[in-house]
Design a protein around this motif. Sequence first.
Motif, PDB file in Angstrom:
ATOM      1  N   GLY A 219       4.075  12.075  13.625  1.00 58.17           N
ATOM      2  CA  GLY A 219       2.816  11.484  13.151  1.00 58.17           C
ATOM      3  C   GLY A 219       2.953  10.938  11.739  1.00 58.17           C
ATOM      4  O   GLY A 219       3.988  11.089  11.080  1.00 58.17           O
ATOM      5  N   GLY A 220       1.884  10.284  11.281  1.00 64.39           N
ATOM      6  CA  GLY A 220       1.844   9.816   9.887  1.00 64.39           C
ATOM      7  C   GLY A 220       2.841   8.721   9.563  1.00 64.39           C
ATOM      8  O   GLY A 220       3.324   8.639   8.430  1.00 64.39           O
ATOM      9  N   LEU A 221       3.126   7.861  10.526  1.00 63.46           N
ATOM     10  CA  LEU A 221       4.122   6.801  10.281  1.00 63.46           C
ATOM     11  C   LEU A 221       3.614   5.784   9.261  1.00 63.46           C
ATOM     12  O   LEU A 221       4.315   5.456   8.300  1.00 63.46           O
ATOM     13  N   THR A 222       2.387   5.302   9.470  1.00 66.25           N
ATOM     14  CA  THR A 222       1.829   4.308   8.536  1.00 66.25           C
ATOM     15  C   THR A 222       1.805   4.872   7.122  1.00 66.25           C
ATOM     16  O   THR A 222       2.187   4.192   6.161  1.00 66.25           O
ATOM     17  N   GLU A 223       1.361   6.117   7.000  1.00 62.42           N
ATOM     18  CA  GLU A 223       1.262   6.748   5.677  1.00 62.42           C
ATOM     19  C   GLU A 223       2.652   6.846   5.029  1.00 62.42           C
ATOM     20  O   GLU A 223       2.809   6.631   3.829  1.00 62.42           O
ATOM     21  N   ALA A 224       3.656   7.191   5.842  1.00 58.49           N
ATOM     22  CA  ALA A 224       5.022   7.317   5.307  1.00 58.49           C
ATOM     23  C   ALA A 224       5.543   5.960   4.832  1.00 58.49           C
ATOM     24  O   ALA A 224       6.124   5.858   3.742  1.00 58.49           O
ATOM     25  N   TYR A 225       5.345   4.897   5.631  1.00 58.66           N
ATOM     26  CA  TYR A 225       5.817   3.568   5.239  1.00 58.66           C
ATOM     27  C   TYR A 225       5.049   3.106   3.992  1.00 58.66           C
ATOM     28  O   TYR A 225       5.625   2.483   3.091  1.00 58.66           O
ATOM     29  N   ALA A 226       3.741   3.407   3.960  1.00 55.13           N
ATOM     30  CA  ALA A 226       2.928   3.027   2.794  1.00 55.13           C
ATOM     31  C   ALA A 226       3.423   3.774   1.558  1.00 55.13           C
ATOM     32  O   ALA A 226       3.422   3.218   0.447  1.00 55.13           O
ATOM     33  N   GLU A 227       3.871   4.995   1.745  1.00 57.24           N
ATOM     34  CA  GLU A 227       4.383   5.761   0.598  1.00 57.24           C
ATOM     35  C   GLU A 227       5.676   5.141   0.063  1.00 57.24           C
ATOM     36  O   GLU A 227       5.883   5.058  -1.146  1.00 57.24           O
ATOM     37  N   VAL A 228       6.538   4.698   0.986  1.00 57.41           N
ATOM     38  CA  VAL A 228       7.776   4.014   0.554  1.00 57.41           C
ATOM     39  C   VAL A 228       7.397   2.782  -0.274  1.00 57.41           C
ATOM     40  O   VAL A 228       7.925   2.561  -1.371  1.00 57.41           O
ATOM     41  N   ALA A 229       6.456   1.982   0.244  1.00 57.48           N
ATOM     42  CA  ALA A 229       6.026   0.764  -0.467  1.00 57.48           C
ATOM     43  C   ALA A 229       5.441   1.122  -1.828  1.00 57.48           C
ATOM     44  O   ALA A 229       5.781   0.513  -2.845  1.00 57.48           O
ATOM     45  N   ASN A 230       4.567   2.125  -1.841  1.00 59.42           N
ATOM     46  CA  ASN A 230       3.918   2.560  -3.086  1.00 59.42           C
ATOM     47  C   ASN A 230       4.918   2.968  -4.140  1.00 59.42           C
ATOM     48  O   ASN A 230       4.836   2.560  -5.293  1.00 59.42           O
ATOM     49  N   ARG A 231       5.872   3.816  -3.723  1.00 60.68           N
ATOM     50  CA  ARG A 231       6.845   4.319  -4.698  1.00 60.68           C
ATOM     51  C   ARG A 231       7.671   3.186  -5.286  1.00 60.68           C
ATOM     52  O   ARG A 231       8.097   3.244  -6.431  1.00 60.68           O
ATOM     53  N   LEU A 232       7.919   2.147  -4.450  1.00 59.58           N
ATOM     54  CA  LEU A 232       8.713   1.006  -4.927  1.00 59.58           C
ATOM     55  C   LEU A 232       7.837  -0.013  -5.660  1.00 59.58           C
ATOM     56  O   LEU A 232       8.317  -1.070  -6.055  1.00 59.58           O
ATOM     57  N   ASN A 233       6.539   0.335  -5.774  1.00 57.42           N
ATOM     58  CA  ASN A 233       5.593  -0.535  -6.474  1.00 57.42           C
ATOM     59  C   ASN A 233       5.416  -1.879  -5.767  1.00 57.42           C
ATOM     60  O   ASN A 233       5.270  -2.916  -6.413  1.00 57.42           O
ATOM     61  N   ILE A 234       5.453  -1.841  -4.448  1.00 53.13           N
ATOM     62  CA  ILE A 234       5.272  -3.060  -3.655  1.00 53.13           C
ATOM     63  C   ILE A 234       3.788  -3.164  -3.305  1.00 53.13           C
ATOM     64  O   ILE A 234       3.201  -2.207  -2.804  1.00 53.13           O
ATOM     65  N   GLN A 235       3.194  -4.322  -3.612  1.00 50.01           N
ATOM     66  CA  GLN A 235       1.778  -4.523  -3.284  1.00 50.01           C
ATOM     67  C   GLN A 235       1.660  -4.856  -1.798  1.00 50.01           C
ATOM     68  O   GLN A 235       2.341  -5.740  -1.313  1.00 50.01           O
ATOM     69  N   VAL A 236       0.816  -4.129  -1.086  1.00 49.57           N
ATOM     70  CA  VAL A 236       0.620  -4.388   0.343  1.00 49.57           C
ATOM     71  C   VAL A 236      -0.871  -4.532   0.615  1.00 49.57           C
ATOM     72  O   VAL A 236      -1.661  -3.683   0.205  1.00 49.57           O
ATOM     73  N   GLU A 237      -1.227  -5.642   1.287  1.00 45.64           N
ATOM     74  CA  GLU A 237      -2.623  -5.863   1.659  1.00 45.64           C
ATOM     75  C   GLU A 237      -2.868  -5.330   3.060  1.00 45.64           C
ATOM     76  O   GLU A 237      -2.522  -5.973   4.039  1.00 45.64           O
ATOM     77  N   THR A 238      -3.402  -4.119   3.157  1.00 45.95           N
ATOM     78  CA  THR A 238      -3.821  -3.648   4.488  1.00 45.95           C
ATOM     79  C   THR A 238      -5.257  -3.195   4.372  1.00 45.95           C
ATOM     80  O   THR A 238      -5.686  -2.731   3.335  1.00 45.95           O
ATOM     81  N   ASN A 239      -5.996  -3.333   5.448  1.00 55.42           N
ATOM     82  CA  ASN A 239      -7.368  -2.816   5.459  1.00 55.42           C
ATOM     83  C   ASN A 239      -7.280  -1.357   5.854  1.00 55.42           C
ATOM     84  O   ASN A 239      -7.331  -1.020   7.029  1.00 55.42           O
TER      85      ASN A 239
END
Length: 242
Positions: A219-239
Amino acid sequence: MSAGTLKYEGKGKRLFTTNEPGVLIQQFKDDATAFDGKKHDRIAHKGVLNCAISSFFFTKLAEQGIRSHMIAREGDDTMRVYELTMIPVEVVVRNVAAGSICKRLGLEEGLPLARPLTELFYKSDALGDPMINSEHAELFGWATVAETTAMRAMARNINQALIGLLQPVGIRLIDFKLEFGFLDGEIVLGDEITPDGCRLWDAETGRKLDKDRFRRDLGGLTEAYAEVANRLNIQVETNQGD
Ligand code: UDP
């Protein structure tokens, strides 16, 4: 630029033609698959996250002189890419034992390797991507020994570059898969670099931040990928919210 006709559809991406010869739009899908497509689901926001993460890595690699097919990010889940003549050999780089090498060689997951290991696989869904060596690749006309040597060298450089980006944000790069192709006679990186094709573990806790969450029903795949993006300071537009 609006996408043209669908040229190719894989498990995680679509390629569309454009009105520019040799230029395609690569779209990242929300679909998640594992075990040769036997397990399948749709994961909200995965396409947008993967597009953002792959664009980030391709951009950083380009800054270090490592060429990929990416021309530019297009939309939330799309990038403009050069059309490559793909080499049907996947290159896996491993820093730590996990996944298929553990089964194949009876290793314990998490065993650090004394140096990065590269492995070659023949890209064939029908055969389940069997492991090969450079002699198979040359004998069967998939890539010459010189080409597999060049791909392995590029893969090792990419490994060092990715570790340089991930280590400072507390992520261990366990292993990852790359695909290459020809552009004007030169071997360049194609496909994607996303948590779908990498194993990424939190450096402190060992928590998995990659597709193993889907493969193993964690579980928690989206959250995990979002965490990778966050830590790398990548801006992601998701609703967010679902
Ligand atoms: N991998 C991939 N596509 C494949 C096979 C492997 O992206 O068709 C990635 C996988 O996510 C992992 C690395 O390559 O990061 C090594 O995978 P492995 O050979 O351990 O196979 P798996 O455990 O995925 O079956």
